[in-house]
Structure formats: C-alpha cells, structure tokens
Write an enzyme that holds these catalytic residues in place. Structure first.
Site, PDB file in Angstrom:
ATOM      1  N   ASP A   8       0.831  -1.207   0.000  1.00  0.00           N
ATOM      2  CA  ASP A   8       0.000   0.000   0.000  1.00  0.00           C
ATOM      3  C   ASP A   8       0.866   1.257   0.000  1.00  0.00           C
ATOM      4  OD1 ASP A   8      -2.194  -1.625   0.030  1.00  0.00           O
ATOM      5  OD2 ASP A   8      -2.662  -1.323   2.157  1.00  0.00           O
TER       6      ASP A   8
ATOM      7  N   GLU B   8      -3.318  -2.154  -8.797  1.00  0.00           N
ATOM      8  CA  GLU B   8      -2.052  -1.439  -8.958  1.00  0.00           C
ATOM      9  C   GLU B   8      -2.000  -0.651 -10.265  1.00  0.00           C
ATOM     10  OE1 GLU B   8      -1.184  -5.773 -10.253  1.00  0.00           O
ATOM     11  OE2 GLU B   8      -2.520  -4.702  -8.879  1.00  0.00           O
TER      12      GLU B   8
END
Length: 373
Positions: free
Chosen positions: A252, A278
C-alpha cells in the site's frame, strides 16, 4: 405581563425563522462565495434587515421602545467582528434615530452599540472560517450573559424598565442567541459533512487520488469538446511479488508513493486517478502532438523507476518499475475507446518485457529515449 412575554416570544420566533430562511437562501443563491467583499455586504445587509424587522413593532413602556434588536447585532459581532457589527447596525441605528423619542440615546447605546462592543471583544480573531466553522457556544453564551447583565443593570437604573421586564428580555434574548448559534453550527456541520461525503465519493481512500468515476466524469466533458489529449494507463510491474515478499502494508505504501509521483509529474491541467488495484490512469491535456505526449508519459515512467522504494532490490529486475500504454487523439475519439486503446498498449508493454511505454497501435517507445519537453 402576559402580553409582554408573548411579544418577546414573537421577537424570538422571528429571529429564529429569519435566521433559518437566510441560510436556506444562501444555499440556493450563493453556492460558493469566496469574495470577502460580497460576503460582507450580503451578511451585514441580512443582519441589518433582521434587526430592523425586530424593531419595526416594538413594545413601548413610557416611550421606551423595547425589542430584541441586540440579539442579531451581538451575534454578528461575536462571529464576524466589529466591522460586521457596525455595518449591520447602520439600518437599525438610522431607524432608531428616525423614530426619535426621549430614550433614543439609551436605545442606541444599550441595544445597538453595547452588544457590538461586547460581541467584538469576545470575537476570535485567529479563526479564518468564522461563518463556515463551528462556534464555541459556551464561550458565546458567557459573553452574552456579561452583555445582558450590563445592559439590564443600566436599563433598570436609567430608564423606565423595571426588573421583571429586564429579566424577561434577558431570558428570551438568551434563548434567541443560543438558537442562532445552534442553527449556524447545524448548517455548517451539515455543509462540512456534504463536502466530506462528496470528497470521498470522488477519491480513492488509500492513495487519496481521484477515483475512476471522477476521472471519467471530468475528462469525459473535455472529450466532448474535441480537445487533443493523451490517455496513459500504468501498471506496477511484479506488484504481486512485492506484496508477497514485503506484505500488504508495504505494498500500500508503494501505491501511495506512485500516486504522489504521478501527481508531481503532471501539470495542473492534467488528470490523474487510480484505475484499480495497482493500475493508474492519466490524461495529458492539449499536448502539441503525440510525440510530446509520449515524451511526457515516458518521463512519468522514468520518475517512478528512479524513485527508491523500500525493498525494491528484491524485485525480479532489482528495481520497482511500471509499464505504460498510451492512446492519443487530436479530437473525435471517445473516452472509452481511448482507455481501451491505452489498456491494450499497456499489456503489450507487459508482454514485451515491462518497464516501457507503448503508444497505440503498438509503437514502442525506447526506454532510453530522452523525454520530450
């Protein structure tokens, strides 16, 4: 005495009703007012009118005109300061002079100037969001009690008003100013909640970038204007491996860093959003041509490659990178078509070895090529 109490009750109800209607009118007419001059004019005109309305039909005791005019004047002075108070007092002070009478001076001093002075003394000068933030109601009520105590003692000593009338005015005025504060805080709390909900409905909570809905809504409007633009899709290479090696918290953190690099790498007129997982998406607005857009897109890729991410040396290439795909139009293509073309180009970059940019319909940009300005 019963009529007197009913009269002050009417005054109090008028203050609350007009205050509420004023906020609703503001929401309907002034959706976003940032001009301080216009804000001051509108607010002081409204408070002046509110005060004048209260004064128009007073309760008269031996030529002493009684009403709750001090409530809005104290309130605006406490919230906005002495300038707001004095400007708001122009109409009611002029009206009181026009009406005349032997107690005119006391009426102006006790119920117009004194509440402005006391309210201004307790005004928080450090705050910038006086009319959009939340009031400290306890502090305001302490200030109002101080004002009412001074005024009541003064009235009993110097005018025909007796202690029973002064106490009745004190109670109804306190309830009225308390109600004004509750209305202001309630409306501002609702406005802040609406802004927060609007903000988070258009934001990705993890990266704080705009989400894809916000991106499509805003870029879609520009597409309809046939503005030249480039859509860039980016995907973090081997992100699953990074997550499996370092954990989701570090993963993250990578996404947040990539989001910041993207934000710093584009111009203020461009758009950046998190597409999902992503993947990220950018819109380069009005580039000179596809070559300039490709240069800007590849510079973004290089900026990410050159950033040091924690633990990136354990990635397959020894560095954390992104692959990118770009679609360009000089006008006429739909946004969905461009996103699809950029997505196809992105996956071609993945197939060709990652850490590179492909421009639709399949032109590979040399990763060592210097970005165009």
């Amino acid at each position: 005495m019963g009529y007197l109490l009913f009269f002050f009750l009417e005054n109090m109800a008028m203050i609350i009703a007009l205050m509420y209607l004023g906020f609703k009118a503001k929401d309907a007419v002034f959706h976003n007012w940032t001009d301080p001059v216009r804000q001051r004019i509108v607010i002081t005109a409204f408070i002046g009118f509110l005060t004048f309305s209260i004064m128009y039909h007073p309760y008269i005791i031996e030529e002493m005109r009684l009403d709750l005019r001090e409530v809005p004047l104290f309130f605006i002075s406490y919230v906005g300061g002495w300038q707001y108070g004095l400007l708001s007092a122009i109409l009611p002070a002029g009206f009181r002079v026009y009406m005349g009478g032997p107690t005119m001076g006391y009426g102006i001093l006790q119920s117009i100037l004194l509440p402005i002075i006391i309210g201004s003394l307790f005004h928080d000068r450090k705050r910038k969001d006086h009319f959009n933030g939340l009031l400290n109601i306890r502090k305001m009520m302490v200030a109002f009690v101080i004002y009412e105590t001074i005024k009541s003692v003064w009235m009993i000593a110097a005018t025909p008003v007796n202690s029973m009338v002064a106490i009745a005015m004190f109670i109804f005025a306190a309830v009225a100013v308390f109600s004004m504060a509750l209305i202001l805080n309630g409306e501002n709390r609702s406005a802040m909640l609406r802004k927060e909900l609007e903000f988070y409905s258009n934001r990705d909570p993890m990266t704080q970038l705009p989400n894809i809905r916000y991106f499509k809504n805003n870029v879609g409007k520009l597409v309809d204007e046939n503005i030249p633009m480039a859509i860039i899709m980016l995907d973090v290479d081997y992100f699953k491996i990074y997550n499996d090696t370092h954990g989701h918290q570090k993963g993250d953190a990578v996404l947040r860093s990539v989001a910041q690099i993207l934000t710093d790498s584009v111009r203020k007129e461009d758009y950046v959003a998190r597409y999902g997982g992503e993947e990220f998406i950018c819109c380069i607005m009005a580039p000179k041509d596809s070559e300039q857009a490709a240069g800007m897109a590849d510079q973004i890729r290089k900026n990410i490659q050159e950033f040091h991410f924690e633990g990136e040396e354990q990635q397959p290439e020894g560095v954390l990178t992104v692959s990118a795909g770009m679609s360009y139009t000089s006008g006429g293509a739909s946004l969905e078509e461009m996103i699809e073309e950029a997505d196809q180009s992105l996956y071609q970059s993945k197939r060709e070895g990652r850490n590179r940019l492909t421009v639709f319909p399949g032109v590979m940009v040399d990763s060592k090529e210097k970005a165009l300005s």
